[in-house]
Scaffold this active site. Sequence first.
Site: not given
Ligand code: COA
Length: 372
Positions: A255, A309
Amino acid sequence: MTTFTKGLQGIVAAQTVKSLVMGEVGRLLYAGYSIRDLAEYATFEEVVYLLWHGELPTPDQLADLKARLAVERKLPEVVVATLHALPTDALPMDALRTGVSALGAAYPKAAQVDEAGAIAVLARVPGIIAAFHRVRQGLEPLAPRADLDYAAHYLYLLSGHEPTPAQARALDVYLLLTADHGLNASTFTARVVASTLSDLVSAVVAGIGALKGPLHGGAPSEVVKMLDEIGDAANAEAWLKGALARGERIMGFGHRVYRAEDPRADVLRDLAQTVATPARYALARTTEEYAIPLLEAHRPGRKLYTNVEFYSALVMEGVGLPADLFTPTFAASRAAGWTAHALEQVADNRIIRPDADYIGPAERPYPVVELV
Ligand SMILES: CC(C)(COP(=O)(O)OP(=O)(O)OC[C@H]1O[C@@H](n2cnc3c(N)ncnc32)[C@H](O)[C@@H]1OP(=O)(O)O)[C@@H](O)C(=O)NCCC(=O)NCCS
């Protein structure tokens, strides 16, 4: 001197009295009330009133809101005709976005940036989703009823059957848990549109567009796909390891704001047990138990826990919704938050217009071609 922050992380772009997301400790309040208490004692309609007015309704105010929502359920003919005109394999989120847009063109009240407009839009979101779902199956949309609450009425409009009390309550709690969540991407989008003094339907349509993305509202149907692919709890660890090795994200985990478990996940986990089959629930639990340590090993210290989710998927599946209606159903709750924020934005407005950090070429001469 301004600095660029990718994804606007940590940038405060609005003041709000609607909801407080406490990311470090995993807590969420709506107008001061904890989401856990609201899930235990309140209904979706009470939360809608709370988001719009900042206080819980009295019994009379709640009855009045329910009556006003009930009389606004009928879809204008042009909205139904628009849904009929779409390809039956259109994405339901595209159909919802189009249906709400048609509503704005056909029914000026829904465009008003006030409570009457908010009621006119929110009351019809479930009807638009359900009408498209029936039309794509070759069925006629059902006439709305006034005797069912928001969640139960939505399930009735989809199937023609009244849901069981357990199904209606499970969906009701899902809807109230997801009605608002600080300045999430779709709410920010809706506020940007409202800040231009555009109309309420335009703000909601923009919110739907933002919610459609898999990083925001599109995750729960991906969770179902993941659980189907895993199939058996014995495969969970290998499947998750494979996905992470391929650089894929595990849907339903991580998140932007929470560095602890999403408080809504905790409530939804219990709720899922009331409507999911025991086998499905057990598969989800095992998948979650493997995913959290694997994600910690994958990104140490990033604190990637279960988000809203993951168990939303089980709750929605458990009440009989097809996976491609999960995100539209999320919109049916978040429309309460979008409208609340749009009204809050215009009440003390300044157009939202950030700066960009230009990183393109410096000024250069135009390459004039001499004609010979
Ligand atoms: C929710 C989400 C978009 C948050 O994004 P964010 O705050 O921008 O977090 P980041 O994308 O910076 O992620 C930080 C790191 O953790 C990793 N990471 C985050 N969520 C992850 C997941 N669900 N699975 C695998 N790796 C994940 C990212 O790859 C990133 O690694 P990096 O820095 O080496 O690229 C992200 O956690 C995600 O894509 N989750 C899966 C989709 C989901 O469940 N969405 C519903 C949200 S309520």
